[in-house]
Structure formats: structure tokens, C-alpha cells
Design an enzyme around this catalytic site. Structure first.
Site, PDB file in Angstrom:
ATOM      1  N   LYS A   1      42.628 -44.344 -99.226  1.00  0.00           N
ATOM      2  CA  LYS A   1      43.072 -45.436 -98.355  1.00  0.00           C
ATOM      3  C   LYS A   1      44.166 -46.265 -99.004  1.00  0.00           C
ATOM      4  O   LYS A   1      45.072 -46.729 -98.322  1.00  0.00           O
ATOM      5  CB  LYS A   1      41.884 -46.305 -97.908  1.00  0.00           C
TER       6      LYS A   1
ATOM      7  N   LYS B   1      38.360 -34.857 -92.262  1.00  0.00           N
ATOM      8  CA  LYS B   1      37.162 -35.176 -91.484  1.00  0.00           C
ATOM      9  C   LYS B   1      37.540 -35.951 -90.218  1.00  0.00           C
ATOM     10  O   LYS B   1      38.530 -36.687 -90.214  1.00  0.00           O
ATOM     11  CB  LYS B   1      36.146 -35.939 -92.341  1.00  0.00           C
TER      12      LYS B   1
ATOM     13  N   LYS C   1      37.015 -42.298 -86.887  1.00  0.00           N
ATOM     14  CA  LYS C   1      37.351 -43.117 -85.720  1.00  0.00           C
ATOM     15  C   LYS C   1      38.630 -43.908 -85.913  1.00  0.00           C
ATOM     16  O   LYS C   1      39.240 -44.323 -84.959  1.00  0.00           O
ATOM     17  CB  LYS C   1      36.175 -44.006 -85.288  1.00  0.00           C
TER      18      LYS C   1
HETATM   19  P1  ATP Z   1      36.643 -45.053 -90.480  1.00  0.00           P
HETATM   20  O1  ATP Z   1      37.554 -44.032 -89.913  1.00  0.00           O
HETATM   21  O2  ATP Z   1      36.920 -46.431 -90.013  1.00  0.00           O
HETATM   22  O3  ATP Z   1      36.499 -44.952 -91.994  1.00  0.00           O
HETATM   23  P2  ATP Z   1      34.415 -43.398 -89.798  1.00  0.00           P
HETATM   24  O4  ATP Z   1      34.630 -42.756 -88.478  1.00  0.00           O
HETATM   25  O5  ATP Z   1      34.602 -42.574 -91.022  1.00  0.00           O
HETATM   26  O6  ATP Z   1      35.230 -44.731 -89.872  1.00  0.00           O
HETATM   27  P3  ATP Z   1      32.085 -45.049 -90.525  1.00  0.00           P
HETATM   28  O7  ATP Z   1      31.779 -46.215 -89.689  1.00  0.00           O
HETATM   29  O8  ATP Z   1      32.785 -45.330 -91.800  1.00  0.00           O
HETATM   30  O9  ATP Z   1      32.932 -43.949 -89.726  1.00  0.00           O
HETATM   31  O10 ATP Z   1      30.774 -44.220 -90.795  1.00  0.00           O
HETATM   32  C1  ATP Z   1      29.556 -44.279 -90.082  1.00  0.00           C
HETATM   33  C2  ATP Z   1      28.717 -43.088 -90.452  1.00  0.00           C
HETATM   34  O11 ATP Z   1      29.254 -41.897 -89.855  1.00  0.00           O
HETATM   35  C3  ATP Z   1      28.643 -42.799 -91.969  1.00  0.00           C
HETATM   36  O12 ATP Z   1      27.326 -42.433 -92.315  1.00  0.00           O
HETATM   37  C4  ATP Z   1      29.587 -41.651 -92.154  1.00  0.00           C
HETATM   38  O13 ATP Z   1      29.247 -40.856 -93.263  1.00  0.00           O
HETATM   39  C5  ATP Z   1      29.376 -40.875 -90.847  1.00  0.00           C
HETATM   40  N1  ATP Z   1      30.547 -40.057 -90.506  1.00  0.00           N
HETATM   41  C6  ATP Z   1      31.812 -40.507 -90.308  1.00  0.00           C
HETATM   42  N2  ATP Z   1      32.639 -39.491 -90.004  1.00  0.00           N
HETATM   43  C7  ATP Z   1      31.873 -38.357 -90.023  1.00  0.00           C
HETATM   44  C8  ATP Z   1      32.171 -36.980 -89.777  1.00  0.00           C
HETATM   45  N3  ATP Z   1      33.383 -36.592 -89.473  1.00  0.00           N
HETATM   46  N4  ATP Z   1      31.147 -36.094 -89.853  1.00  0.00           N
HETATM   47  C9  ATP Z   1      29.897 -36.502 -90.150  1.00  0.00           C
HETATM   48  N5  ATP Z   1      29.560 -37.786 -90.400  1.00  0.00           N
HETATM   49  C10 ATP Z   1      30.530 -38.718 -90.340  1.00  0.00           C
END
Ligand code: ATP
Ligand code: LTN
Length: 328
Positions: A110, A193, A196
Site C-alpha cells: 500500500k 486478490k 473491495k
Molecule cells: P481493502 O481492499 O479495503 O483492503 P478487502 O476487500 O481486502 O478490503 P477487508 O475489509 O480488508 O477486505 O477484509 C475483510 C475480510 O475479508 C478479511 O478477513 C480478509 O482476509 C477477507 N478477504 C478480503 N479479500 C478476500 C479475498 N479476495 N478472498 C478471500 N478472503 C478475502
């Protein structure tokens, strides 16, 4: 009963990876010992539009309810409503080393993205706030996606260091990572990955997407040119991601076992799209029902914060006492 805690950031619309890697398991395993937070303070590591942050915080909580978290069992709260979190984070910032925080891959990724512009100090100390979220609840199990493995290791190291410096204070938590669905990849860039906050609208399935949009995104998913359906995340990331999504949404334990049902990518995509649409339908229906009564979620969050504080305040007091702060 195992004490469980896990949280998610209100940084955008919840995507399929969040649901399969994390939220779905929070719902399946919920007990009166479950705590789930919408971590709005974590979202501040990058400047956000205040009105959007507020709206996303409420929407995220509403989605947790729609996914099936039942506030009669599970404590659902907003992180900033529980002031013990930033207080505990300071104690842990003073327990983690600068080198440890600089080695976190999320920080490296990041901060590389923001290089040349503004990188907040919060991006570096983010993992100690996350450790505070976990340790404040004496959590034993933290169900998360695979990307959070390193943060969980840091939490354990910091908790152990604190315990050995100041006497037993914290329960040492362990990560609970799903066998299938722990790392859903972006449909357009299957070596990244799904996330969001990534700027990849065609590669990200949002849990509230319309069925026709889900179908279009999955049918256009990037695969490869060799034409063989085989589960091999290293050489065939796109196809393997589709098999993982199909397995996770249809309750199949081994994505590799689905490959022999398909000779071509087209039918695999069609079945995956149908499975995702069916899998998300109940959540979408409940979300729209709940939207008719926005007061409900506000009440749930007020009760959740009060309950969270009864637990968090006791653990914070224990940590403050052990570290040598004078009781007020
Ligand atoms: P950001 O993009 O803002 O970092 P994010 O989509 O990665 O957000 P978080 O809110 O940080 O999501 O994570 C919430 C949960 O979802 C965490 O337990 C994270 O490990 C899980 N998670 C996020 N993306 C994935 C993915 N692509 N596959 C499986 N689990 C995920
Ligand atoms: N860092 C996590 C979100 C998060 C979290 C937590 C997860 C913040 N606090 C406590 C589990 C437990 C993320 O980026 N997915």
C-alpha cells in the site's frame, strides 16, 4: 465455547472474496462468544470522503445482518464506538518494533502505491490497531482470509512479547483460514486478490451486484489459451479461481475434483455464474428487506458497542495495570 473475533473495513462494497473467505464462516460458526466489528478507524489510513465513510459503515453493518449474523448471539459493533481500541493500540505500538511493522507486506504494497504522494503513519501502525481489536476481546480464534495470515502472526508475536515483559495479560489468538475460498482472485487480474478497494470493477463481484452483472463479469473472466480445465493456481490462475469459486459456492471441499466435469471454459464459466447468483440471492433479498428499516441497524450497533465495551474495558484495565499505568 471458543471466543471468536473478526472485523472488516468499511472501505467499499463487500465483494465475493470477503463473503467466501470471511463473513460466511462468521455466520456459520456464530455463538454468544462471537464478536464482529466494522473497523472504521482502519479505513482512515487513506483519506476518505467523510459522508461516504459514514454511509459505508452503516451499509457494511447492514450487510453483516443480511448475511445472517444474528445480534441475539453475535456482538456487532463499530470500532470507533469502543474507545478502548485506540487506547489499547498505543500500548501495542510501544510493544511492536518499527522493523516488524515495516516488513508487513500490506504496508509495503500500500505504501508503494501511494509513493510520491501522501503515505500516512497510520498505514504503518495499522497492524497494531488490528492486534488491539483482537487482544481486547481475549479472542482465541480469528477467522480471516489468507491475506491476513501475516497480521495474525504479528498479533501473536506482540501478545507474547507483552506477556513476557509484563506478565500474562493476553490470550494468544490463532488464525482460522478456510480450506476453500480463503483467497478469491480478481477476475480480470487473477494473480491479484479480489479486493473491495481495488480499481477493478470488472474483476470484482460485489455481493449486491445484479445477476446480469455477475453473469457478465464471470463470463468475461480472464483465463488462458491452453484450453484445458485443470486446477493449478500457479500456471492457470484464472481457471483455478473459477474452480475455487464454484467449489466454495456449491459446498464442494476440493476444487480440483470439479475440473474433470469440464472440457471447455464456457460451461465452467456458465456454471460458476449460476452458482454465484444462486448463492448470493438470499443475502440480496434480506439486504433489501432490511433497507426498509434503517433504524434497526442503528439500534443493533448501539447495543453491540455497549456489549463490546463490557468485555474490552476489562481487558484494557488489565493491560494498563500490568504495564504500570497508575489507576485513575
Ligand atoms: P481493502 O481492499 O479495503 O483492503 P478487502 O476487500 O481486502 O478490503 P477487508 O475489509 O480488508 O477486505 O477484509 C475483510 C475480510 O475479508 C478479511 O478477513 C480478509 O482476509 C477477507 N478477504 C478480503 N479479500 C478476500 C479475498 N479476495 N478472498 C478471500 N478472503 C478475502
Ligand atoms: N486487517 C483486516 C481487517 C481487520 C481485522 C481486524 C480482521 C481489522 N481488525 C481484527 C480480523 C481481526 C483486513 O484488512 N482485512
Amino acid at each position: 465455547m471458543v471466543r471468536v473475533l473478526s472485523c472488516l473495513q468499511p472501505t467499499g462494497e463487500i465483494q465475493l472474496g470477503n463473503y467466501l473467505g470471511a463473513i460466511r464462516r462468521w455466520v456459520q460458526d456464530q455463538t454468544p462468544q462471537s464478536f464482529h466489528g466494522v473497523v472504521d478507524l482502519h479505513a482512515l489510513t487513506i483519506p476518505r470522503d467523510p459522508a461516504v465513510l459514514r454511509a459505508k459503515t452503516l451499509e457494511t453493518a447492514q450487510l453483516l445482518l443480511a448475511a445472517g449474523l444474528d445480534p441475539n448471539y453475535t456482538t456487532i459493533f463499530v470500532q470507533s464506538h469502543v474507545p478502548e481500541h485506540p487506547q489499547m493500540a498505543w500500548l501495542l505500538e510501544c510493544t511492536a518494533s518499527l522493523g516488524e511493522l515495516e516488513r508487513m507486506t500490506q504496508f509495503k504494497d500500500k505504501s508503494a502505491k501511494t509513493e510520491g504522494s501522501f503515505t500516512s503513519a497510520g498505514l504503518l501502525t495499522y497492524p497494531t490497531l488490528m492486534a488491539a481489536d483482537i487482544l481486547l476481546y481475549d479472542a482465541e480464534l480469528v477467522p480471516v482470509g489468507d491475506d491476513q495470515r501475516q497480521h495474525l502472526e504479528l498479533t501473536r508475536d506482540v501478545a507474547q512479547r507483552f506477556n513476557s515483559r509484563y506478565g500474562t495479560t493476553f490470550v494468544i489468538p490463532r488464525a482460522g483460514i478456510a480450506k476453500v475460498g480463503a483467497r478469491i482472485m480478481d477476475l480480470q487480474e487473477p494473480t491479484n486478490k479480489m479486493s473491495k478497494s481495488a480499481d477493478s470493477p470488472q474483476g470484482t463481484v460485489k455481493v449486491l451486484d445484479e445477476p446480469k452483472d455477475i453473469e457478465r463479469k464471470i463470463k468475461r473472466a480472464v483465463t488462458d489459451t491452453d484450453g484445458e480445465v485443470r486446477f493449478d493456481p500457479v500456471t492457470k490462475p484464472g481457471v483455478s479461481n473459477l474452480l475455487s469459486i464454484l467449489a466454495a459456492t456449491t459446498g464442494v471441499a476440493d476444487p480440483a475434483s470439479l475440473a474433470h466435469n469440464y472440457q471447455q471454459y464456457g460451461p465452467l464459466k456458465a456454471d460458476t455464474a449460476a452458482a454465484v447468483i444462486e448463492f448470493l440471492a438470499p443475502l440480496q433479498k434480506r439486504y433489501h428487506e432490511l433497507s426498509d428499516d434503517p433504524g434497526h441497524v442503528t439500534q443493533v450497533l448501539a447495543a453491540g458497542a455497549a456489549k463490546a465495551r463490557t468485555v474490552a474495558s476489562v481487558v484494557l484495565a488489565r493491560a494498563k495495570l500490568n504495564v504500570g499505568l497508575l489507576p485513575g
